[in-house]
Motif scaffolding. Structure first.
Motif, PDB file in Angstrom:
ATOM      1  N   TYR A 227       0.855  -1.178   0.000  1.00 17.39           N
ATOM      2  CA  TYR A 227       0.000   0.000   0.000  1.00 17.39           C
ATOM      3  C   TYR A 227       0.892   1.229   0.000  1.00 17.39           C
ATOM      4  O   TYR A 227       1.756   1.366   0.876  1.00 17.39           O
ATOM      5  N   LEU A 228       0.718   2.072  -0.981  1.00 13.15           N
ATOM      6  CA  LEU A 228       1.457   3.330  -1.066  1.00 13.15           C
ATOM      7  C   LEU A 228       2.969   3.151  -0.845  1.00 13.15           C
ATOM      8  O   LEU A 228       3.578   3.791  -0.011  1.00 13.15           O
ATOM      9  N   GLY A 229       3.542   2.229  -1.581  1.00 15.33           N
ATOM     10  CA  GLY A 229       4.998   2.049  -1.552  1.00 15.33           C
ATOM     11  C   GLY A 229       5.528   1.207  -0.408  1.00 15.33           C
ATOM     12  O   GLY A 229       6.722   0.972  -0.310  1.00 15.33           O
ATOM     13  N   GLN A 230       4.631   0.785   0.482  1.00 12.72           N
ATOM     14  CA  GLN A 230       5.096   0.016   1.644  1.00 12.72           C
ATOM     15  C   GLN A 230       4.441  -1.359   1.719  1.00 12.72           C
ATOM     16  O   GLN A 230       3.336  -1.557   1.220  1.00 12.72           O
ATOM     17  N   ILE A 231       5.146  -2.275   2.380  1.00 10.69           N
ATOM     18  CA  ILE A 231       4.551  -3.600   2.614  1.00 10.69           C
ATOM     19  C   ILE A 231       3.690  -3.508   3.868  1.00 10.69           C
ATOM     20  O   ILE A 231       4.165  -3.065   4.908  1.00 10.69           O
ATOM     21  N   VAL A 232       2.425  -3.917   3.759  1.00 10.62           N
ATOM     22  CA  VAL A 232       1.577  -3.911   4.956  1.00 10.62           C
ATOM     23  C   VAL A 232       1.376  -5.317   5.525  1.00 10.62           C
ATOM     24  O   VAL A 232       1.137  -5.489   6.707  1.00 10.62           O
ATOM     25  N   GLU A 233       1.480  -6.338   4.652  1.00  9.72           N
ATOM     26  CA  GLU A 233       1.324  -7.702   5.168  1.00  9.72           C
ATOM     27  C   GLU A 233       2.023  -8.686   4.234  1.00  9.72           C
ATOM     28  O   GLU A 233       2.047  -8.494   3.016  1.00  9.72           O
ATOM     29  N   VAL A 234       2.601  -9.733   4.825  1.00  8.60           N
ATOM     30  CA  VAL A 234       3.173 -10.844   4.056  1.00  8.60           C
ATOM     31  C   VAL A 234       2.567 -12.115   4.634  1.00  8.60           C
ATOM     32  O   VAL A 234       2.570 -12.302   5.849  1.00  8.60           O
ATOM     33  N   ILE A 235       2.043 -12.966   3.768  1.00  6.50           N
ATOM     34  CA  ILE A 235       1.327 -14.150   4.275  1.00  6.50           C
ATOM     35  C   ILE A 235       1.363 -15.282   3.245  1.00  6.50           C
ATOM     36  O   ILE A 235       1.434 -15.032   2.039  1.00  6.50           O
ATOM     37  N   ASP A 236       1.325 -16.526   3.731  1.00  5.34           N
ATOM     38  CA  ASP A 236       1.213 -17.669   2.824  1.00  5.34           C
ATOM     39  C   ASP A 236      -0.136 -17.594   2.098  1.00  5.34           C
ATOM     40  O   ASP A 236      -1.151 -17.288   2.718  1.00  5.34           O
ATOM     41  N   SER A 237      -0.121 -17.929   0.816  1.00  3.45           N
ATOM     42  CA  SER A 237      -1.372 -17.835   0.040  1.00  3.45           C
ATOM     43  C   SER A 237      -2.487 -18.703   0.595  1.00  3.45           C
ATOM     44  O   SER A 237      -3.645 -18.301   0.599  1.00  3.45           O
ATOM     45  N   ASP A 238      -2.110 -19.887   1.062  1.00  2.30           N
ATOM     46  CA  ASP A 238      -3.179 -20.774   1.530  1.00  2.30           C
ATOM     47  C   ASP A 238      -3.738 -20.356   2.892  1.00  2.30           C
ATOM     48  O   ASP A 238      -4.721 -20.904   3.363  1.00  2.30           O
ATOM     49  N   LYS A 239      -3.104 -19.358   3.516  1.00  5.84           N
ATOM     50  CA  LYS A 239      -3.635 -18.842   4.790  1.00  5.84           C
ATOM     51  C   LYS A 239      -4.299 -17.480   4.596  1.00  5.84           C
ATOM     52  O   LYS A 239      -4.824 -16.909   5.551  1.00  5.84           O
ATOM     53  N   LEU A 240      -4.228 -16.974   3.376  1.00  9.57           N
ATOM     54  CA  LEU A 240      -4.681 -15.602   3.123  1.00  9.57           C
ATOM     55  C   LEU A 240      -6.120 -15.373   3.605  1.00  9.57           C
ATOM     56  O   LEU A 240      -6.398 -14.451   4.369  1.00  9.57           O
ATOM     57  N   VAL A 241      -7.020 -16.226   3.176  1.00 11.70           N
ATOM     58  CA  VAL A 241      -8.432 -15.999   3.466  1.00 11.70           C
ATOM     59  C   VAL A 241      -8.724 -16.139   4.957  1.00 11.70           C
ATOM     60  O   VAL A 241      -9.484 -15.363   5.531  1.00 11.70           O
ATOM     61  N   THR A 242      -8.083 -17.106   5.597  1.00 16.80           N
ATOM     62  CA  THR A 242      -8.399 -17.363   7.005  1.00 16.80           C
ATOM     63  C   THR A 242      -7.601 -16.493   7.969  1.00 16.80           C
ATOM     64  O   THR A 242      -8.113 -16.106   9.017  1.00 16.80           O
ATOM     65  N   ASP A 243      -6.346 -16.175   7.625  1.00 19.95           N
ATOM     66  CA  ASP A 243      -5.462 -15.578   8.636  1.00 19.95           C
ATOM     67  C   ASP A 243      -5.040 -14.130   8.397  1.00 19.95           C
ATOM     68  O   ASP A 243      -4.405 -13.541   9.270  1.00 19.95           O
ATOM     69  N   ALA A 244      -5.346 -13.577   7.223  1.00 18.74           N
ATOM     70  CA  ALA A 244      -4.903 -12.195   6.965  1.00 18.74           C
ATOM     71  C   ALA A 244      -5.557 -11.269   7.985  1.00 18.74           C
ATOM     72  O   ALA A 244      -6.747 -11.420   8.295  1.00 18.74           O
ATOM     73  N   ILE A 245      -4.780 -10.318   8.514  1.00 14.37           N
ATOM     74  CA  ILE A 245      -5.343  -9.466   9.563  1.00 14.37           C
ATOM     75  C   ILE A 245      -5.211  -7.964   9.294  1.00 14.37           C
ATOM     76  O   ILE A 245      -5.862  -7.173   9.949  1.00 14.37           O
ATOM     77  N   HIS A 246      -4.382  -7.592   8.349  1.00 11.26           N
ATOM     78  CA  HIS A 246      -4.262  -6.149   8.116  1.00 11.26           C
ATOM     79  C   HIS A 246      -5.584  -5.619   7.544  1.00 11.26           C
ATOM     80  O   HIS A 246      -6.158  -6.244   6.640  1.00 11.26           O
ATOM     81  N   PRO A 247      -6.076  -4.503   8.065  1.00 11.46           N
ATOM     82  CA  PRO A 247      -7.359  -3.984   7.574  1.00 11.46           C
ATOM     83  C   PRO A 247      -7.385  -3.790   6.046  1.00 11.46           C
ATOM     84  O   PRO A 247      -8.432  -3.977   5.417  1.00 11.46           O
ATOM     85  N   TYR A 248      -6.242  -3.463   5.455  1.00 14.99           N
ATOM     86  CA  TYR A 248      -6.219  -3.290   3.993  1.00 14.99           C
ATOM     87  C   TYR A 248      -6.346  -4.642   3.288  1.00 14.99           C
ATOM     88  O   TYR A 248      -7.117  -4.774   2.332  1.00 14.99           O
ATOM     89  N   THR A 249      -5.610  -5.645   3.754  1.00 14.39           N
ATOM     90  CA  THR A 249      -5.715  -6.979   3.144  1.00 14.39           C
ATOM     91  C   THR A 249      -7.149  -7.488   3.279  1.00 14.39           C
ATOM     92  O   THR A 249      -7.713  -8.044   2.335  1.00 14.39           O
ATOM     93  N   LYS A 250      -7.729  -7.265   4.455  1.00 19.77           N
ATOM     94  CA  LYS A 250      -9.098  -7.743   4.673  1.00 19.77           C
ATOM     95  C   LYS A 250     -10.090  -7.035   3.749  1.00 19.77           C
ATOM     96  O   LYS A 250     -11.016  -7.648   3.228  1.00 19.77           O
ATOM     97  N   ALA A 251      -9.870  -5.744   3.549  1.00 17.95           N
ATOM     98  CA  ALA A 251     -10.742  -4.994   2.641  1.00 17.95           C
ATOM     99  C   ALA A 251     -10.597  -5.516   1.215  1.00 17.95           C
ATOM    100  O   ALA A 251     -11.587  -5.674   0.492  1.00 17.95           O
ATOM    101  N   LEU A 252      -9.356  -5.818   0.818  1.00 21.51           N
ATOM    102  CA  LEU A 252      -9.144  -6.377  -0.527  1.00 21.51           C
ATOM    103  C   LEU A 252      -9.856  -7.720  -0.650  1.00 21.51           C
ATOM    104  O   LEU A 252     -10.513  -8.009  -1.652  1.00 21.51           O
ATOM    105  N   LEU A 253      -9.733  -8.541   0.378  1.00 22.94           N
ATOM    106  CA  LEU A 253     -10.384  -9.852   0.368  1.00 22.94           C
ATOM    107  C   LEU A 253     -11.896  -9.705   0.285  1.00 22.94           C
ATOM    108  O   LEU A 253     -12.560 -10.405  -0.474  1.00 22.94           O
ATOM    109  N   ASP A 254     -12.437  -8.774   1.070  1.00 18.55           N
ATOM    110  CA  ASP A 254     -13.873  -8.523   1.051  1.00 18.55           C
ATOM    111  C   ASP A 254     -14.351  -8.215  -0.344  1.00 18.55           C
ATOM    112  O   ASP A 254     -15.353  -8.735  -0.806  1.00 18.55           O
ATOM    113  N   SER A 255     -13.612  -7.358  -1.033  1.00 17.82           N
ATOM    114  CA  SER A 255     -14.078  -6.953  -2.359  1.00 17.82           C
ATOM    115  C   SER A 255     -14.010  -8.137  -3.326  1.00 17.82           C
ATOM    116  O   SER A 255     -14.903  -8.328  -4.132  1.00 17.82           O
ATOM    117  N   VAL A 256     -12.981  -8.977  -3.217  1.00 17.76           N
ATOM    118  CA  VAL A 256     -12.878 -10.152  -4.096  1.00 17.76           C
ATOM    119  C   VAL A 256     -14.043 -11.091  -3.843  1.00 17.76           C
ATOM    120  O   VAL A 256     -14.729 -11.520  -4.767  1.00 17.76           O
TER     121      VAL A 256
END
Ligand SMILES: Nc1ncnc2c1ncn2[C@@H]1O[C@H](COP(=O)(O)OP(=O)(O)O)[C@@H](O)[C@H]1O
Ligand SMILES: [Mg+2]
Length: 318
Positions: A227-256
């Motif tokens: 987000y804006l030039g910075q890393i906000v979260e790094v996560i295994d792909s298979d844990k993305l849906v269940t374990d992502a916690i950054h509000p931005y990652t979660k918002a991206l997931l919500d929209s998908v």
């Protein structure tokens, strides 16, 4: 095994600032660090303008860094010059969204693929011709295409040719920058399948960049969310849906997933556009769009912290 211990590529505190003509400075990439492991596909996802292509260009040495280091197989390659730089370029190849921009329109497909082989004096014309045939076959392009021009190919075919050209020099790392973004869904899946097969056959490491989280997740082992030039979260792909916690990652997931589930309700989370990279505030980069923003977030930049195996997050909530 998916990962070996030693990283093939280490990016340390990478920053890229552009000095604009009006005297202002734009921070495109801000203190980014990550590792890429052999045989891994590392995804980088984020909205347009968050610095993904700038990272790709720095890694393929099309752009210089402002500060930070790139370590490739234990060697610092940040400021290589001359012949060393040229030789190093063989090992890093890039596949772009629009391959036509990187193809010479007057060159035939066969010549487009054999050009790097001849430029690096790896073989004579006759050998390069045979190798080109082999490479094109590998990506599913039949021999009769060698005499055609790039404008006579479909989007998927062009991308296959771009991949053949990218693997021709036997690289170790391929950086795909929105490489499937312009393709129809079914073609996109075929090109991703091709990339995955080539990865196994040739033990390639990929950095797969895209703005579509669902696509990036499909191909990647690990995902970097920017987000804006910075890393906000790094996560295994298979844990993305269940374990992502950054509000931005979660918002991206919500929209998908709202779209995928045919949910008609308005997508929650991110609205509007990211702020300008010309005036990055002191606090968290995401605070202006975050529903959980606290006072601390406005003043203090959260550091990227490791919170689990292969899971890091930059957020004051955690
Ligand atoms: N050569 C350049 N000069 C000035 N600004 C640039 C240049 N290249 C990229 N930028 C800016 O850097 C930021 C990141 O761009 P980019 O890396 O292309 O993002 P992404 O690929 O994630 O869409 C954007 O604000 C973009 O306008
Ligand atoms: Mg881009």
């Amino acid at each position: 095994m998916r990962k070996k211990k030693e990283a093939i590529l280490k990016v340390k505190n990478l920053t890229k600032k552009f000095n604009l003509q009006d005297g202002r400075t734009l921070t495109a990439v801000d203190n980014v660090s990550f590792k890429l492991f052999p045989g891994e596909c590392l995804g980088i996802v984020g909205e347009s303008g968050c610095g993904k292509s700038t990272i790709a260009k720095i890694l393929t040495q099309l752009e210089t860094v402002t500060s930070g280091n790139i370590i490739y197989n234990g060697k610092d390659i940040t400021n290589l010059k001359g012949e060393e730089l040229r030789q190093n370029r063989k090992k890093f190849q890039m596949v772009f969204q629009d391959p036509v921009e990187s193809f010479n329109p007057r060159m035939k497909i066969g010549d487009i693929v054999s050009e790097p082989l001849l430029n690096f004096n790896l073989m004579n014309k006759h050998e390069a011709k045979a190798e080109t045939k082999k490479l094109l076959k590998m990506v599913g392009i039949t021999e009769d295409f060698t005499k055609r021009y790039s404008h006579q190919l479909s989007g998927g075919q062009k991308q296959r040719v771009a991949i053949a050209r990218a693997i021709s020099l036997n690289p170790e790392i391929i950086i795909c920058d929105e490489a499937t973004s312009a393709l129809d869904v079914s073609i996109q899946e075929q090109v991703i399948e091709l990339l995955m097969n080539l990865q196994k056959e040739r033990n390639l490491s990929y950095i797969f960049i895209g703005h579509d989280l669902a696509v990036v997740r499909n191909i990647s082992h690990r995902i970097i969310v920017m987000y804006l030039g910075q890393i906000v979260e790094v996560i295994d792909s298979d844990k993305l849906v269940t374990d992502a916690i950054h509000p931005y990652t979660k918002a991206l997931l919500d929209s998908v997933f709202s779209i995928k589930m045919g949910n008609n309700s308005e997508i929650e989370g991110i609205k509007g556009e990211p702020p300008s990279p010309l005036d990055i505030q002191a606090g968290c980069v995401f605070c202006s769009r975050c529903t959980k923003c606290m006072d601390k977030c406005l003043n203090e930049k959260p550091k990227l912290k490791e919170i689990g195996r292969n899971h890091s997050v930059a957020c004051h909530l955690y």
